[in-house]
Design a protein around this motif. Structure first.
Motif, PDB file in Angstrom:
ATOM      1  N   ASP A 279       0.837  -1.208   0.000  1.00 35.64           N
ATOM      2  CA  ASP A 279       0.000   0.000   0.000  1.00 35.64           C
ATOM      3  C   ASP A 279       0.870   1.255   0.000  1.00 35.64           C
ATOM      4  OD1 ASP A 279      -2.164  -1.668   0.193  1.00 35.64           O
ATOM      5  OD2 ASP A 279      -2.468  -1.365   2.346  1.00 35.64           O
ATOM      6  N   PHE A 280       1.897   1.228   0.831  1.00 37.43           N
ATOM      7  CA  PHE A 280       2.716   2.430   1.002  1.00 37.43           C
ATOM      8  C   PHE A 280       3.395   2.825  -0.305  1.00 37.43           C
ATOM      9  CE2 PHE A 280       5.972   5.297   2.380  1.00 37.43           C
ATOM     10  CZ  PHE A 280       5.415   5.929   3.484  1.00 37.43           C
ATOM     11  N   PHE A 281       3.884   1.818  -1.032  1.00 40.98           N
ATOM     12  CA  PHE A 281       4.632   2.173  -2.245  1.00 40.98           C
ATOM     13  C   PHE A 281       3.757   2.230  -3.496  1.00 40.98           C
ATOM     14  CE2 PHE A 281       7.993   1.006   0.717  1.00 40.98           C
ATOM     15  CZ  PHE A 281       8.754   2.163   0.617  1.00 40.98           C
ATOM     16  N   GLU A 282       2.574   1.613  -3.437  1.00 44.06           N
ATOM     17  CA  GLU A 282       1.707   1.666  -4.633  1.00 44.06           C
ATOM     18  C   GLU A 282       0.723   2.825  -4.593  1.00 44.06           C
ATOM     19  OE1 GLU A 282      -0.139  -2.085  -5.502  1.00 44.06           O
ATOM     20  OE2 GLU A 282       1.809  -3.025  -5.887  1.00 44.06           O
ATOM     21  N   ASN A 283       0.271   3.187  -3.397  1.00 39.38           N
ATOM     22  CA  ASN A 283      -0.719   4.270  -3.315  1.00 39.38           C
ATOM     23  C   ASN A 283      -0.033   5.631  -3.453  1.00 39.38           C
ATOM     24  OD1 ASN A 283      -2.505   2.246  -2.889  1.00 39.38           O
ATOM     25  ND2 ASN A 283      -2.878   2.679  -0.723  1.00 39.38           N
ATOM     26  N   LEU A 284      -0.707   6.517  -4.163  1.00 37.56           N
ATOM     27  CA  LEU A 284      -0.129   7.849  -4.371  1.00 37.56           C
ATOM     28  C   LEU A 284      -0.064   8.627  -3.054  1.00 37.56           C
ATOM     29  CD1 LEU A 284      -1.966   8.988  -7.620  1.00 37.56           C
ATOM     30  CD2 LEU A 284       0.447   8.326  -7.378  1.00 37.56           C
ATOM     31  N   THR A 285       0.880   9.531  -2.977  1.00 37.42           N
ATOM     32  CA  THR A 285       0.910  10.447  -1.833  1.00 37.42           C
ATOM     33  C   THR A 285       0.078  11.666  -2.216  1.00 37.42           C
ATOM     34  OG1 THR A 285       3.145   9.731  -1.351  1.00 37.42           O
ATOM     35  CG2 THR A 285       2.431  11.771  -0.306  1.00 37.42           C
ATOM     36  N   GLY A 286      -0.996  11.894  -1.466  1.00 36.58           N
ATOM     37  CA  GLY A 286      -1.878  13.034  -1.781  1.00 36.58           C
ATOM     38  C   GLY A 286      -1.380  14.304  -1.114  1.00 36.58           C
ATOM     39  N   THR A 287      -1.687  15.440  -1.734  1.00 34.03           N
ATOM     40  CA  THR A 287      -1.348  16.719  -1.098  1.00 34.03           C
ATOM     41  C   THR A 287      -2.628  17.344  -0.542  1.00 34.03           C
ATOM     42  OG1 THR A 287      -1.590  17.820  -3.224  1.00 34.03           O
ATOM     43  CG2 THR A 287       0.649  17.194  -2.575  1.00 34.03           C
ATOM     44  N   LEU A 288      -2.465  18.272   0.364  1.00 30.48           N
ATOM     45  CA  LEU A 288      -3.627  18.882   1.022  1.00 30.48           C
ATOM     46  C   LEU A 288      -3.530  20.398   0.933  1.00 30.48           C
ATOM     47  CD1 LEU A 288      -3.458  16.630   4.196  1.00 30.48           C
ATOM     48  CD2 LEU A 288      -5.229  16.514   2.445  1.00 30.48           C
ATOM     49  N   MET A 289      -4.619  21.019   0.530  1.00 36.29           N
ATOM     50  CA  MET A 289      -4.541  22.484   0.420  1.00 36.29           C
ATOM     51  C   MET A 289      -5.871  23.152   0.758  1.00 36.29           C
ATOM     52  SD  MET A 289      -4.522  23.178  -3.631  1.00 36.29           S
ATOM     53  CE  MET A 289      -5.665  22.449  -4.755  1.00 36.29           C
ATOM     54  N   THR A 290      -5.729  24.421   1.089  1.00 33.74           N
ATOM     55  CA  THR A 290      -6.909  25.266   1.285  1.00 33.74           C
ATOM     56  C   THR A 290      -6.978  26.220   0.098  1.00 33.74           C
ATOM     57  OG1 THR A 290      -6.577  25.204   3.676  1.00 33.74           O
ATOM     58  CG2 THR A 290      -8.000  26.963   2.832  1.00 33.74           C
ATOM     59  N   VAL A 291      -8.146  26.245  -0.556  1.00 36.85           N
ATOM     60  CA  VAL A 291      -8.348  27.192  -1.651  1.00 36.85           C
ATOM     61  C   VAL A 291      -9.441  28.168  -1.236  1.00 36.85           C
ATOM     62  CG1 VAL A 291      -9.236  27.457  -4.011  1.00 36.85           C
ATOM     63  CG2 VAL A 291      -7.668  25.586  -3.489  1.00 36.85           C
ATOM     64  N   LYS A 292      -9.130  29.446  -1.349  1.00 34.35           N
ATOM     65  CA  LYS A 292     -10.169  30.469  -1.153  1.00 34.35           C
ATOM     66  C   LYS A 292     -10.181  31.337  -2.405  1.00 34.35           C
ATOM     67  CE  LYS A 292      -9.789  30.694   3.889  1.00 34.35           C
ATOM     68  NZ  LYS A 292      -9.364  31.475   5.058  1.00 34.35           N
ATOM     69  N   CYS A 293     -11.362  31.711  -2.845  1.00 38.15           N
ATOM     70  CA  CYS A 293     -11.423  32.586  -4.020  1.00 38.15           C
ATOM     71  C   CYS A 293     -12.704  33.412  -3.990  1.00 38.15           C
ATOM     72  CB  CYS A 293     -11.336  31.757  -5.303  1.00 38.15           C
ATOM     73  SG  CYS A 293     -12.753  30.697  -5.608  1.00 38.15           S
ATOM     74  N   SER A 294     -12.730  34.449  -4.805  1.00 37.72           N
ATOM     75  CA  SER A 294     -13.944  35.249  -5.006  1.00 37.72           C
ATOM     76  C   SER A 294     -13.753  36.171  -6.196  1.00 37.72           C
ATOM     77  CB  SER A 294     -14.287  36.062  -3.752  1.00 37.72           C
ATOM     78  OG  SER A 294     -13.382  37.138  -3.626  1.00 37.72           O
ATOM     79  N   PRO A 295     -14.761  36.576  -6.930  1.00 28.68           N
ATOM     80  CA  PRO A 295     -16.134  36.109  -6.764  1.00 28.68           C
ATOM     81  C   PRO A 295     -16.301  34.688  -7.297  1.00 28.68           C
ATOM     82  CG  PRO A 295     -15.970  37.583  -8.646  1.00 28.68           C
ATOM     83  CD  PRO A 295     -14.609  37.555  -8.031  1.00 28.68           C
ATOM     84  N   TRP A 296     -17.335  34.015  -6.826  1.00 27.07           N
ATOM     85  CA  TRP A 296     -17.579  32.627  -7.236  1.00 27.07           C
ATOM     86  C   TRP A 296     -18.330  32.540  -8.573  1.00 27.07           C
ATOM     87  CZ3 TRP A 296     -19.762  30.069  -2.103  1.00 27.07           C
ATOM     88  CH2 TRP A 296     -18.709  29.960  -1.172  1.00 27.07           C
ATOM     89  N   SER A 297     -18.785  33.694  -9.102  1.00 28.40           N
ATOM     90  CA  SER A 297     -19.628  33.593 -10.302  1.00 28.40           C
ATOM     91  C   SER A 297     -19.197  34.590 -11.379  1.00 28.40           C
ATOM     92  CB  SER A 297     -21.086  33.828  -9.932  1.00 28.40           C
ATOM     93  OG  SER A 297     -21.250  35.119  -9.422  1.00 28.40           O
ATOM     94  N   VAL A 298     -19.625  34.322 -12.590  1.00 26.02           N
ATOM     95  CA  VAL A 298     -19.433  35.248 -13.709  1.00 26.02           C
ATOM     96  C   VAL A 298     -20.815  35.559 -14.281  1.00 26.02           C
ATOM     97  CG1 VAL A 298     -18.500  35.506 -16.041  1.00 26.02           C
ATOM     98  CG2 VAL A 298     -17.133  34.391 -14.279  1.00 26.02           C
ATOM     99  N   ASP A 299     -21.180  36.823 -14.190  1.00 21.62           N
ATOM    100  CA  ASP A 299     -22.465  37.311 -14.723  1.00 21.62           C
ATOM    101  C   ASP A 299     -23.627  36.390 -14.326  1.00 21.62           C
ATOM    102  OD1 ASP A 299     -20.846  39.211 -15.891  1.00 21.62           O
ATOM    103  OD2 ASP A 299     -20.597  38.063 -17.729  1.00 21.62           O
ATOM    104  N   ASN A 300     -24.513  36.152 -15.305  1.00 22.36           N
ATOM    105  CA  ASN A 300     -25.640  35.249 -15.024  1.00 22.36           C
ATOM    106  C   ASN A 300     -25.384  33.892 -15.662  1.00 22.36           C
ATOM    107  OD1 ASN A 300     -25.837  35.832 -17.649  1.00 22.36           O
ATOM    108  ND2 ASN A 300     -27.974  36.482 -17.654  1.00 22.36           N
TER     109      ASN A 300
END
Ligand code: FAD
Length: 461
Positions: A279-300
């Motif tokens: 498992d240790f050598f076959e499974n990928l090592t995942g990364t962890l992040m926080t994403v914040k953004c704005s604005p969440w939308s474009v027009d309508n």
């Protein structure tokens, strides 16, 4: 302005993961035609890893959203209640810390793949069209077209769209297009830790080899191992570990180093992990992040929802729960504002949610520190105990932060604020004392009256 041949209120959803599939159910319930474009093949037909983490902790916000579309009962049939944290000390000593004040206050371990499959099946049954193997590579906000790519055939296509909801996860293609627009705010912060999924299989008689109804934690200061139960009596373990440095994924680079590390740090778990090395050598090592953004939308035209709008680290078990809560509130905005003005819906949705998704992002990072190195600290445990006493004595006003997040649906921003007030009170009460008998109850009463003379359950932001 381009003329659209699509029916009014036709919605395109990019990403048929957890939030995209659930959102489609809310929209179908309102009678809107929905097409979903999903990068991966149909996981109900082809055995694929359901993405990161095989099981997830589901709690009240997610459950509430599932209830709204009538799928909760089916999902809960295979859910395993986790009543608290089982802490595994280095010497093998086990300590159980209940999550809530009673048997009802539990969280549930559920299969990510099972949940996603059920949501997709129900969405199709209600009329959604899911287009698999369609990777969105971009969106033209002027001509209102999605760019799609089929990885197997290398075919590229353009799809006309009225409204696009980006539920394509933390590396969202829709968000990437928004980033190209002027004045788009964006931050992406990686944790110095990554993660690796490992496994504790069922015992010889298909029994659970650890306590079934608990989330197991091996806290070791700067890193930790956790395990959540699966319905086949196995446990999915996740090692959260620094990506670089002296003790890190970088240095655990041989079978011997991994075995030696587990023998030293997780001696009670190692004998239960026969496939550790594989498992240790076959499974990928995942990364962890926080994403914040704005604005969440474009027009309508387009809006982000779920991890695409706000990816958070997994230490409060809230990423999916928060994304499911997004679906509920998006639907609520449609109910409040009608569908004549989608731009208004998008804006109001962001106004309602952003302050709260920012709050849970911060709470999740805080909880990482708590889980990895404070759950073994005697003063922290003493404060927790005092916190439970205060909760019993002042059940209306002193509701712990963990409970507010996991067992109630108050805005996350309220939970963050309450956590800060409670921490301040506990610090003052517990300073210089080590035993419950030493608590100055007069001081407690005064502090509660001064700082917590209300119920957080009635608070809005
Ligand atoms: P995703 O689940 O990432 O789904 C996105 C979908 O979009 C996928 O199907 C993907 O294939 C598709 N897609 C991506 N790009 C494209 C594209 N360009 N075109 C078309 N389709 C695309 N949350 C909890 O609540 N409880 C937990 O216990 C928990 N544990 C976690 C443990 C780990 C290790 C991690 C990493 C996360 C955990 N989370 C947990 C968070 C949770 O997994 C996410 O918050 C949740 O999956 C978000 O759902 P989503 O639908 O927004 O994104």
């Amino acid at each position: 302005m381009t003329h659209s041949s699509l029916p009014k209120n036709h919605l395109s959803i990019v990403g048929a993961g957890l939030s995209g599939s659930l959102l489609s159910l809310f929209l179908l319930k309102r009678g809107f035609p929905v097409d979903l474009y999903e990068r991966r093949p149909d996981m109900r037909k082809i055995e694929i890893s359901a993405g990161r983490s095989i099981n997830l902790a589901l709690s009240v916000r997610g459950i509430h959203a599932l209830e709204q579309v009538g799928i909760c009962e089916e999902i809960m049939q295979s859910a395993i209640p986790m009543k608290g944290r089982m802490i595994h000390a280095l010497d093998g000593k086990l300590t159980f810390q209940p999550y809530g004040k009673n048997e009802q206050e539990v969280i549930y371990s559920i299969s990510r793949g099972g949940l996603n499959k059920s949501l997709m099946t129900l969405a199709e049954k209600k009329g959604a069209k899911i287009h698999f193997n369609r990777k969105c590579t971009g969106i033209n906000f002027q001509s209102r077209h999605l760019h799609l790519y089929e990885e197997e055939t290398h075919l590229e296509s353009l799809v006309e769209t009225n409204l696009v909801i980006g539920t394509d996860g933390s590396a969202s293609a829709i968000r990437l297009e928004m980033q190209k627009k002027r004045r788009f705010n964006y931050s992406q912060v990686y944790l110095e830790h990554g993660y690796k999924e490992l496994c504790i299989p069922p015992g010889p008689n298909n029994e659970f080899l650890l306590e079934k109804n608990a989330l197991h934690i091996w806290p070791r200061g700067t890193y930790m191992l956790i395990a959540l139960p699966n319905s086949d009596a196995s446990f999915t373990c996740t090692l959260f570990f620094p990506m670089e440095g002296e003790f890190s994924f970088e240095t655990l680079d041989s079978e011997e180093s991994v075995l030696h590390f587990f023998q030293k740090q997780f001696p009670d778990a190692l004998p239960l992990m026969p496939t550790l090395i594989k498992d240790f050598f076959e499974n990928l090592t995942g990364t962890l992040m926080t994403v914040k953004c704005s604005p969440w939308s474009v027009d309508n035209l387009s809006v982000l929802l779920g991890d695409a709008a706000h990816a958070i680290v997994p230490f409060f078990g809230q990423g999916m729960n928060c994304s499911f809560e997004d679906c509920f509130w998006f639907d609520e905005c449609i109910a409040r504002y009608g569908t004549e003005d989608w731009e208004k819906i998008f804006k109001e949705f962001e106004k309602l949610r952003k302050i709260n998704t920012d709050a849970i992002a911060d709470l999740a990072v805080e909880n990482f520190i708590e889980m990895r190195d404070r759950v073994g600290d005697p003063h922290f445990l003493f404060k927790k105990k005092v916190g439970l006493l205060l909760e019993a004595k002042y059940p209306v006003s002193f509701i712990p932060k963990y409970s507010l997040v996991s067992f109630h649906r108050v805005p996350y921003a309220v939970a963050l604020k309450m956590g800060q007030i409670q921490e301040g009170i506990l610090d003052e009460i517990c300073s210089g004392i080590h035993r419950i008998e030493e608590i100055n109850w007069e001081k407690v009463k005064k502090l509660i009256q001064e700082r917590l003379n209300f119920s957080p359950l009635e608070m809005t932001v």
